[in-house]
Design an enzyme around this catalytic site. Sequence first.
Site, PDB file in Angstrom:
ATOM      1  CB  SER A  76      -0.912   0.011   1.229  1.00 35.60           C
ATOM      2  OG  SER A  76      -1.674  -1.163   1.266  1.00 35.60           O
ATOM      3  NE  ARG A  89       4.484 -10.013  -5.260  1.00 33.94           N
ATOM      4  CZ  ARG A  89       3.301  -9.424  -5.141  1.00 33.94           C
ATOM      5  NH1 ARG A  89       2.207 -10.037  -5.524  1.00 33.94           N
ATOM      6  NH2 ARG A  89       3.196  -8.202  -4.647  1.00 33.94           N
ATOM      7  CG  ASN A 148     -10.356   3.962  15.818  1.00 35.02           C
ATOM      8  OD1 ASN A 148     -10.108   2.764  15.994  1.00 35.02           O
ATOM      9  ND2 ASN A 148      -9.694   4.701  14.936  1.00 35.02           N
ATOM     10  CE  LYS A 207       0.988   6.631  12.817  1.00 36.17           C
ATOM     11  NZ  LYS A 207       1.329   5.359  12.188  1.00 36.17           N
TER      12      LYS A 207
HETATM   13  P1  NAD Z   1       1.633  -3.866   2.847  1.00 36.85           P
HETATM   14  O1  NAD Z   1       1.484  -5.219   3.471  1.00 36.85           O
HETATM   15  O2  NAD Z   1       0.515  -3.325   2.031  1.00 36.85           O
HETATM   16  O3  NAD Z   1       2.932  -3.860   1.910  1.00 36.85           O
HETATM   17  C1  NAD Z   1       4.128  -4.461   2.254  1.00 36.85           C
HETATM   18  C2  NAD Z   1       4.708  -5.063   0.994  1.00 36.85           C
HETATM   19  O4  NAD Z   1       6.036  -5.487   1.244  1.00 36.85           O
HETATM   20  C3  NAD Z   1       3.937  -6.291   0.498  1.00 36.85           C
HETATM   21  O5  NAD Z   1       3.639  -6.112  -0.878  1.00 36.85           O
HETATM   22  C4  NAD Z   1       4.938  -7.429   0.680  1.00 36.85           C
HETATM   23  O6  NAD Z   1       4.802  -8.447  -0.290  1.00 36.85           O
HETATM   24  C5  NAD Z   1       6.250  -6.679   0.518  1.00 36.85           C
HETATM   25  N1  NAD Z   1       7.411  -7.389   1.048  1.00 36.85           N
HETATM   26  C6  NAD Z   1       7.612  -7.900   2.284  1.00 36.85           C
HETATM   27  N2  NAD Z   1       8.801  -8.509   2.364  1.00 36.85           N
HETATM   28  C7  NAD Z   1       9.387  -8.376   1.144  1.00 36.85           C
HETATM   29  C8  NAD Z   1      10.621  -8.811   0.593  1.00 36.85           C
HETATM   30  N3  NAD Z   1      11.499  -9.505   1.326  1.00 36.85           N
HETATM   31  N4  NAD Z   1      10.899  -8.498  -0.686  1.00 36.85           N
HETATM   32  C9  NAD Z   1      10.022  -7.810  -1.449  1.00 36.85           C
HETATM   33  N5  NAD Z   1       8.822  -7.374  -0.978  1.00 36.85           N
HETATM   34  C10 NAD Z   1       8.511  -7.652   0.310  1.00 36.85           C
HETATM   35  O7  NAD Z   1       2.023  -2.890   4.020  1.00 36.85           O
HETATM   36  P2  NAD Z   1       1.711  -1.312   4.142  1.00 36.85           P
HETATM   37  O8  NAD Z   1       0.296  -1.118   4.573  1.00 36.85           O
HETATM   38  O9  NAD Z   1       2.181  -0.614   2.934  1.00 36.85           O
HETATM   39  O10 NAD Z   1       2.613  -0.931   5.397  1.00 36.85           O
HETATM   40  C11 NAD Z   1       4.014  -0.776   5.329  1.00 36.85           C
HETATM   41  C12 NAD Z   1       4.458  -0.089   6.623  1.00 36.85           C
HETATM   42  O11 NAD Z   1       3.909   1.234   6.625  1.00 36.85           O
HETATM   43  C13 NAD Z   1       3.915  -0.771   7.887  1.00 36.85           C
HETATM   44  O12 NAD Z   1       4.851  -0.719   8.917  1.00 36.85           O
HETATM   45  C14 NAD Z   1       2.687   0.050   8.245  1.00 36.85           C
HETATM   46  O13 NAD Z   1       2.348   0.021   9.613  1.00 36.85           O
HETATM   47  C15 NAD Z   1       3.140   1.446   7.818  1.00 36.85           C
HETATM   48  N6  NAD Z   1       2.026   2.362   7.514  1.00 36.85           N
HETATM   49  C16 NAD Z   1       1.062   1.986   6.618  1.00 36.85           C
HETATM   50  C17 NAD Z   1       0.018   2.867   6.337  1.00 36.85           C
HETATM   51  C18 NAD Z   1      -1.057   2.506   5.348  1.00 36.85           C
HETATM   52  O14 NAD Z   1      -2.014   3.280   5.217  1.00 36.85           O
HETATM   53  N7  NAD Z   1      -0.979   1.413   4.623  1.00 36.85           N
HETATM   54  C19 NAD Z   1      -0.027   4.117   6.992  1.00 36.85           C
HETATM   55  C20 NAD Z   1       0.985   4.456   7.897  1.00 36.85           C
HETATM   56  C21 NAD Z   1       2.012   3.559   8.162  1.00 36.85           C
HETATM   57  O1  KPL Z   2      -3.059   5.155  13.587  1.00 40.73           O
HETATM   58  C1  KPL Z   2      -4.089   4.597  13.902  1.00 40.73           C
HETATM   59  C2  KPL Z   2      -4.264   3.196  13.448  1.00 40.73           C
HETATM   60  O2  KPL Z   2      -5.376   2.747  13.186  1.00 40.73           O
HETATM   61  O3  KPL Z   2      -3.242   2.508  13.327  1.00 40.73           O
HETATM   62  C3  KPL Z   2      -5.066   5.323  14.796  1.00 40.73           C
HETATM   63  C4  KPL Z   2      -6.307   4.583  15.116  1.00 40.73           C
HETATM   64  C5  KPL Z   2      -5.391   6.681  14.198  1.00 40.73           C
HETATM   65  C6  KPL Z   2      -4.377   5.580  16.129  1.00 40.73           C
HETATM   66  O4  KPL Z   2      -4.089   4.429  16.775  1.00 40.73           O
END
Ligand code: NAD
Ligand code: KPL
Length: 305
Positions: A12, A37, A202, A184
Amino acid sequence: MSSTWHILGAGSLGSLWACRLARAGKTVRLILRDEQRLRDYQSAGGLTLVEQGRPQTFAIDAQTTADSSPIQRLLLACKAYDAEKAVASIAHRLRPDAELILLQNGLGSQDDVAARVPLARCVSASSTEGAFRERDWQVNFAGHGFNWLGDPANPLAPTWLDDLADAGIPHEWTPDILTRLWRKLALNCAINPLTVLYDCRNGGLAEHHCEVATLCAELAELLQVCGQPQAAEGLENEVQRVIQATAANYSSMYQDVGNGRRTEIHYLLGHACRTATRHGHPLPHLERLYRRLVEHLNGHGLPSD
Ligand code: NAD
Ligand code: KPL
């Protein structure tokens, strides 16, 4: 200085960054896990970003981790529990002065990555942007947010921040990135586990006001003890504000559990409890919450590490 943005983790957030950088004319290379992939990606014809219902596809170049081209700048966009292994798979390709941008939520994975690649500069990010995938190679931009970036070892801002500005990625450089990450983490610890245990949005936590307040008090103690007093300031008020402002949403941890996906508990509540233990500072409510969550996850067949 402009150089290629290698992006490891085309999920994502990785796809969201890749599409915006590509749209701004920056050179982007996706690094995918293996040949299968890569073939899947190539037959999809690129990455699609959906913003306000409008899809736009970008034919971004991709390669596998086995490619031999050197990497100067790497955006690491996998989950915290995959970060160290993912970096290990490309470590031999990093130039001696390579820079990594770590998008992982929580704390702990950044240190694991830095230890794997001691010569590289590791910049941490704390992101409140929201993105999700309904299918492979397509990302929906869910919520506008912000990205704090910083390097705990070096306060000097990197020149590639200009690329982020050009790409419209909202960001600010901070010498206090650890404070941002701890804050956070504390918000996530006060909200996310309870939404899983009470099976609620929430906003449902408004009915558990006292429990939330007790957790916030312990989290604030922890932040003081581990040298992050600024991250403790007004914590409970902010938690209550976030609960109200996101009342209709399901937390990210709730969504992970609901979809049978592994959570990042080890880098959130787990990290908080381990840090308290290391400082010899008992936090009984937080530790009980951790035990309840681990039991809940195990009961649902999900890992708790
Ligand atoms: P996700 O699961 O959508 O994407 C992670 C990707 O990494 C997957 O496509 C997976 O296949 C790939 N991956 C994992 N290991 C791999 C490897 N060895 N080689 C190649 N690809 C590999 O995760 P995300 O939602 O994008 O989240 C990523 C980080 O960002 C997390 O720590 C999450 O908490 C943080 N985050 C996400 C959001 C959000 O809205 N999605 C918002 C804030 C923070
Ligand atoms: O960041 C969040 C999450 O869903 O991971 C919120 C709910 C906004 C705070 O914990």
